[in-house]
Design a protein around this motif. Structure first.
Motif, PDB file in Angstrom:
ATOM      1  N   LYS A  37      -5.044   0.411   0.913  1.00 10.91           N
ATOM      2  CA  LYS A  37      -5.720  -0.775   1.445  1.00 10.91           C
ATOM      3  C   LYS A  37      -5.063  -2.054   0.925  1.00 10.91           C
ATOM      4  CE  LYS A  37     -10.116  -0.938   2.303  1.00 10.91           C
ATOM      5  NZ  LYS A  37     -11.589  -0.904   2.166  1.00 10.91           N
ATOM      6  N   GLY A  38      -4.751  -2.077  -0.360  1.00  9.64           N
ATOM      7  CA  GLY A  38      -4.110  -3.257  -0.931  1.00  9.64           C
ATOM      8  C   GLY A  38      -2.719  -3.498  -0.371  1.00  9.64           C
ATOM      9  N   ARG A  39      -1.925  -2.429  -0.214  1.00 13.82           N
ATOM     10  CA  ARG A  39      -0.592  -2.554   0.367  1.00 13.82           C
ATOM     11  C   ARG A  39      -0.687  -3.057   1.800  1.00 13.82           C
ATOM     12  NH1 ARG A  39       3.645   0.671  -1.526  1.00 13.82           N
ATOM     13  NH2 ARG A  39       4.856  -0.313   0.136  1.00 13.82           N
ATOM     14  N   ARG A  40      -1.615  -2.491   2.565  1.00 13.46           N
ATOM     15  CA  ARG A  40      -1.802  -2.921   3.957  1.00 13.46           C
ATOM     16  C   ARG A  40      -2.148  -4.405   4.023  1.00 13.46           C
ATOM     17  NH1 ARG A  40      -7.410  -1.700   6.574  1.00 13.46           N
ATOM     18  NH2 ARG A  40      -7.799  -3.309   4.990  1.00 13.46           N
ATOM     19  N   ASP A  41      -3.101  -4.824   3.187  1.00 11.88           N
ATOM     20  CA  ASP A  41      -3.549  -6.216   3.219  1.00 11.88           C
ATOM     21  C   ASP A  41      -2.412  -7.169   2.868  1.00 11.88           C
ATOM     22  OD1 ASP A  41      -5.960  -5.109   3.806  1.00 11.88           O
ATOM     23  OD2 ASP A  41      -6.971  -5.702   1.951  1.00 11.88           O
ATOM     24  N   LEU A  42      -1.598  -6.806   1.883  1.00 11.48           N
ATOM     25  CA  LEU A  42      -0.473  -7.655   1.496  1.00 11.48           C
ATOM     26  C   LEU A  42       0.479  -7.873   2.664  1.00 11.48           C
ATOM     27  CD1 LEU A  42       1.295  -9.146  -0.563  1.00 11.48           C
ATOM     28  CD2 LEU A  42       2.292  -6.931  -1.181  1.00 11.48           C
ATOM     29  N   VAL A  43       0.794  -6.794   3.388  1.00 11.18           N
ATOM     30  CA  VAL A  43       1.740  -6.912   4.508  1.00 11.18           C
ATOM     31  C   VAL A  43       1.108  -7.694   5.659  1.00 11.18           C
ATOM     32  CG1 VAL A  43       3.286  -5.655   6.054  1.00 11.18           C
ATOM     33  CG2 VAL A  43       2.783  -4.728   3.807  1.00 11.18           C
ATOM     34  N   ILE A  44      -0.188  -7.556   5.854  1.00  8.69           N
ATOM     35  CA  ILE A  44      -0.890  -8.376   6.854  1.00  8.69           C
ATOM     36  C   ILE A  44      -0.715  -9.852   6.529  1.00  8.69           C
ATOM     37  CG2 ILE A  44      -3.194  -9.111   7.622  1.00  8.69           C
ATOM     38  CD1 ILE A  44      -4.020  -6.168   7.599  1.00  8.69           C
ATOM     39  N   PHE A  45      -0.922 -10.210   5.263  1.00  8.07           N
ATOM     40  CA  PHE A  45      -0.783 -11.612   4.869  1.00  8.07           C
ATOM     41  C   PHE A  45       0.662 -12.084   5.009  1.00  8.07           C
ATOM     42  CE2 PHE A  45      -4.503 -10.576   1.891  1.00  8.07           C
ATOM     43  CZ  PHE A  45      -5.438 -10.913   2.869  1.00  8.07           C
ATOM     44  N   ARG A  59      -3.201  -7.235  14.950  1.00  2.81           N
ATOM     45  CA  ARG A  59      -3.944  -5.989  15.200  1.00  2.81           C
ATOM     46  C   ARG A  59      -3.229  -5.089  16.194  1.00  2.81           C
ATOM     47  NH1 ARG A  59      -8.294  -6.834  17.770  1.00  2.81           N
ATOM     48  NH2 ARG A  59      -7.988  -9.048  18.275  1.00  2.81           N
ATOM     49  N   GLY A  60      -2.428  -5.675  17.079  1.00  3.10           N
ATOM     50  CA  GLY A  60      -1.754  -4.900  18.113  1.00  3.10           C
ATOM     51  C   GLY A  60      -0.441  -4.265  17.684  1.00  3.10           C
ATOM     52  N   LEU A  61       0.035  -4.609  16.490  1.00  3.24           N
ATOM     53  CA  LEU A  61       1.314  -4.045  16.038  1.00  3.24           C
ATOM     54  C   LEU A  61       1.217  -2.532  15.834  1.00  3.24           C
ATOM     55  CD1 LEU A  61       2.511  -6.709  13.441  1.00  3.24           C
ATOM     56  CD2 LEU A  61       3.673  -6.081  15.567  1.00  3.24           C
ATOM     57  N   GLU A  62       2.244  -1.827  16.271  1.00  2.00           N
ATOM     58  CA  GLU A  62       2.336  -0.384  16.068  1.00  2.00           C
ATOM     59  C   GLU A  62       3.446  -0.083  15.075  1.00  2.00           C
ATOM     60  OE1 GLU A  62       2.934   1.323  19.927  1.00  2.00           O
ATOM     61  OE2 GLU A  62       0.905   0.824  20.623  1.00  2.00           O
ATOM     62  N   VAL A  63       3.431   1.115  14.521  1.00  2.00           N
ATOM     63  CA  VAL A  63       4.435   1.512  13.528  1.00  2.00           C
ATOM     64  C   VAL A  63       5.844   1.362  14.094  1.00  2.00           C
ATOM     65  CG1 VAL A  63       5.296   3.436  12.126  1.00  2.00           C
ATOM     66  CG2 VAL A  63       2.822   3.088  12.392  1.00  2.00           C
ATOM     67  N   GLY A  64       6.016   1.711  15.362  1.00  2.00           N
ATOM     68  CA  GLY A  64       7.331   1.635  15.989  1.00  2.00           C
ATOM     69  C   GLY A  64       7.776   0.239  16.371  1.00  2.00           C
ATOM     70  N   ASP A  65       6.933  -0.751  16.123  1.00  2.00           N
ATOM     71  CA  ASP A  65       7.291  -2.130  16.461  1.00  2.00           C
ATOM     72  C   ASP A  65       8.165  -2.780  15.400  1.00  2.00           C
ATOM     73  OD1 ASP A  65       5.909  -2.014  18.841  1.00  2.00           O
ATOM     74  OD2 ASP A  65       4.057  -2.850  18.010  1.00  2.00           O
ATOM     75  N   VAL A  66       8.407  -2.072  14.310  1.00  2.00           N
ATOM     76  CA  VAL A  66       9.323  -2.570  13.276  1.00  2.00           C
ATOM     77  C   VAL A  66      10.720  -2.053  13.610  1.00  2.00           C
ATOM     78  CG1 VAL A  66       9.851  -2.629  10.814  1.00  2.00           C
ATOM     79  CG2 VAL A  66       7.455  -2.506  11.580  1.00  2.00           C
ATOM     80  N   HIS A  67      11.626  -2.959  13.948  1.00  2.00           N
ATOM     81  CA  HIS A  67      12.984  -2.594  14.357  1.00  2.00           C
ATOM     82  C   HIS A  67      13.958  -2.981  13.251  1.00  2.00           C
ATOM     83  CE1 HIS A  67      12.153  -1.775  18.743  1.00  2.00           C
ATOM     84  NE2 HIS A  67      11.028  -2.369  18.353  1.00  2.00           N
ATOM     85  N   LEU A 117       0.168  -0.213  13.033  1.00  2.00           N
ATOM     86  CA  LEU A 117       0.874  -0.528  11.794  1.00  2.00           C
ATOM     87  C   LEU A 117      -0.134  -0.856  10.693  1.00  2.00           C
ATOM     88  CD1 LEU A 117       3.652  -0.986  10.435  1.00  2.00           C
ATOM     89  CD2 LEU A 117       3.506  -3.385  11.170  1.00  2.00           C
ATOM     90  N   PHE A 118      -1.240  -1.502  11.096  1.00  2.00           N
ATOM     91  CA  PHE A 118      -2.289  -1.877  10.143  1.00  2.00           C
ATOM     92  C   PHE A 118      -3.591  -1.178  10.537  1.00  2.00           C
ATOM     93  CE2 PHE A 118       0.454  -5.764  10.383  1.00  2.00           C
ATOM     94  CZ  PHE A 118       1.112  -5.541   9.176  1.00  2.00           C
ATOM     95  N   PRO A 119      -3.787   0.057  10.091  1.00  2.00           N
ATOM     96  CA  PRO A 119      -4.967   0.823  10.491  1.00  2.00           C
ATOM     97  C   PRO A 119      -6.202   0.468   9.664  1.00  2.00           C
ATOM     98  CG  PRO A 119      -3.655   2.128   9.001  1.00  2.00           C
ATOM     99  CD  PRO A 119      -2.908   0.840   9.188  1.00  2.00           C
ATOM    100  N   THR A 120      -7.328   0.920  10.124  1.00  2.00           N
ATOM    101  CA  THR A 120      -8.557   0.836   9.343  1.00  2.00           C
ATOM    102  C   THR A 120      -8.434   1.774   8.146  1.00  2.00           C
ATOM    103  OG1 THR A 120      -9.887   0.298  11.287  1.00  2.00           O
ATOM    104  CG2 THR A 120     -11.056   1.214   9.393  1.00  2.00           C
ATOM    105  N   VAL A 121      -8.815   1.292   6.969  1.00  2.00           N
ATOM    106  CA  VAL A 121      -8.782   2.108   5.752  1.00  2.00           C
ATOM    107  C   VAL A 121     -10.162   2.082   5.110  1.00  2.00           C
ATOM    108  CG1 VAL A 121      -7.746   2.443   3.478  1.00  2.00           C
ATOM    109  CG2 VAL A 121      -6.343   1.552   5.360  1.00  2.00           C
ATOM    110  N   TYR A 122     -10.733   3.257   4.896  1.00  2.00           N
ATOM    111  CA  TYR A 122     -12.022   3.352   4.217  1.00  2.00           C
ATOM    112  C   TYR A 122     -11.787   3.583   2.726  1.00  2.00           C
ATOM    113  CZ  TYR A 122     -13.974   3.762   8.902  1.00  2.00           C
ATOM    114  OH  TYR A 122     -14.329   3.515  10.208  1.00  2.00           O
ATOM    115  N   GLY A 123     -12.581   2.924   1.899  1.00  3.85           N
ATOM    116  CA  GLY A 123     -12.347   3.040   0.469  1.00  3.85           C
ATOM    117  C   GLY A 123     -11.002   2.432   0.138  1.00  3.85           C
ATOM    118  N   SER A 124     -10.283   3.083  -0.758  1.00  4.52           N
ATOM    119  CA  SER A 124      -8.959   2.566  -1.148  1.00  4.52           C
ATOM    120  C   SER A 124      -7.813   3.245  -0.423  1.00  4.52           C
ATOM    121  CB  SER A 124      -8.765   2.743  -2.662  1.00  4.52           C
ATOM    122  OG  SER A 124      -9.722   2.009  -3.385  1.00  4.52           O
ATOM    123  N   ASP A 125      -7.998   4.557  -0.085  1.00  3.22           N
ATOM    124  CA  ASP A 125      -6.863   5.314   0.448  1.00  3.22           C
ATOM    125  C   ASP A 125      -7.196   6.232   1.623  1.00  3.22           C
ATOM    126  OD1 ASP A 125      -4.440   4.702  -1.208  1.00  3.22           O
ATOM    127  OD2 ASP A 125      -5.811   5.243  -2.833  1.00  3.22           O
TER     128      ASP A 125
END
Length: 222
Positions: A37-45, A59-67, A117-125
């Motif tokens: 969750k923390g890693r995800r949030d950092l990359v979002i910011f 929210r619309g970014l997918e894993v494959g959108d990183v080229h 790329l930025f999924p919902t995360v419950y708890g920490s992991d």
């Protein structure tokens, strides 16, 4: 009975002010890199403050959108308001975090290229394959602001975009160049984001020196 009068004109948007560079750094530092969750949030910011992304684009970014190319890392943005998909570059500090996060999604989370790329995360992991909602993204920004000692009502999902565009205006000052960075369909929209206007006006008026060579007489005749 009361007659309801329809509202006319555009709804007035709430003014969103940019954060200072130090406030942005403080928000980054609230993220716990030890959990998903923390890693995800950092990359979002990073993509919000580094690339001026809209909430829907984040929210619309997918894993494959990183080229990843031999020269740099690009992000594929789907159907921004300009009406066309586009590949955008990123600051080096953003691209490093995005590239690392894509690797985590693929190798540690067993994500597919079409997963968020930025999924919902419950708890920490507890990582899911569900896309973040706008409300969830808003909560991420406000909670980070609170941890950073910033009033949550000063921060929204739009704060990263506003801050990034104002930083770009401070660097360039050219609305045309900043429009390419912000991906606005019309140059006038860049002006709506410009929070420097008051400071620029003050800077100009403080330097204007219009003084007559001789003082006016009481009758107004020189």
């Amino acid at each position: 009975s009361l007659v309801r009068i329809p509202q006319t004109g555009r709804r007035r948007k709430r003014v969103c002010m940019p954060l200072s560079a130090q406030e942005v750094v403080t928000i980054f530092e609230t993220c716990d890199r030890a959990c998903s969750k923390g890693r995800r949030d950092l990359v979002i910011f990073c993509v919000a403050f580094g690339c001026a992304l809209r909430s829907s684009e984040i929210r619309g970014l997918e894993v494959g959108d990183v080229h990843i190319t031999s020269e740099r890392v690009l992000l594929y943005i789907r159907a921004p308001k300009s009406g066309r998909d586009i590949l955008i570059g990123m600051p080096s500090w953003t691209s490093a975090e995005v590239e690392s996060w894509q690797r985590v999604r693929l190798e540690d989370h067993n994500a597919r290229y079409t997963d968020p790329l930025f999924p919902t995360v419950y708890g920490s992991d507890n990582v899911t394959d569900r896309q973040l909602s706008h409300r969830s993204l808003s909560r991420i920004f406000k909670r980070a602001a609170e941890r950073a000692g910033i009033r949550p009502d000063r921060v929204s999902t739009h704060t990263g975009r506003v801050t990034a565009i104002n930083a770009a205006l401070s660097i360039s000052g050219d609305y045309g160049i900043v429009r390419e960075y912000s991906r606005h369909s019309n140059i006038g929209s860049v002006g709506e984001y410009d929070r420097r206007k008051g400071r620029l006006a003050d800077a100009i008026t403080s330097k204007l020196r219009y003084q007559p060579k001789r003082q006016l007489s009481k009758k107004g005749v020189m």
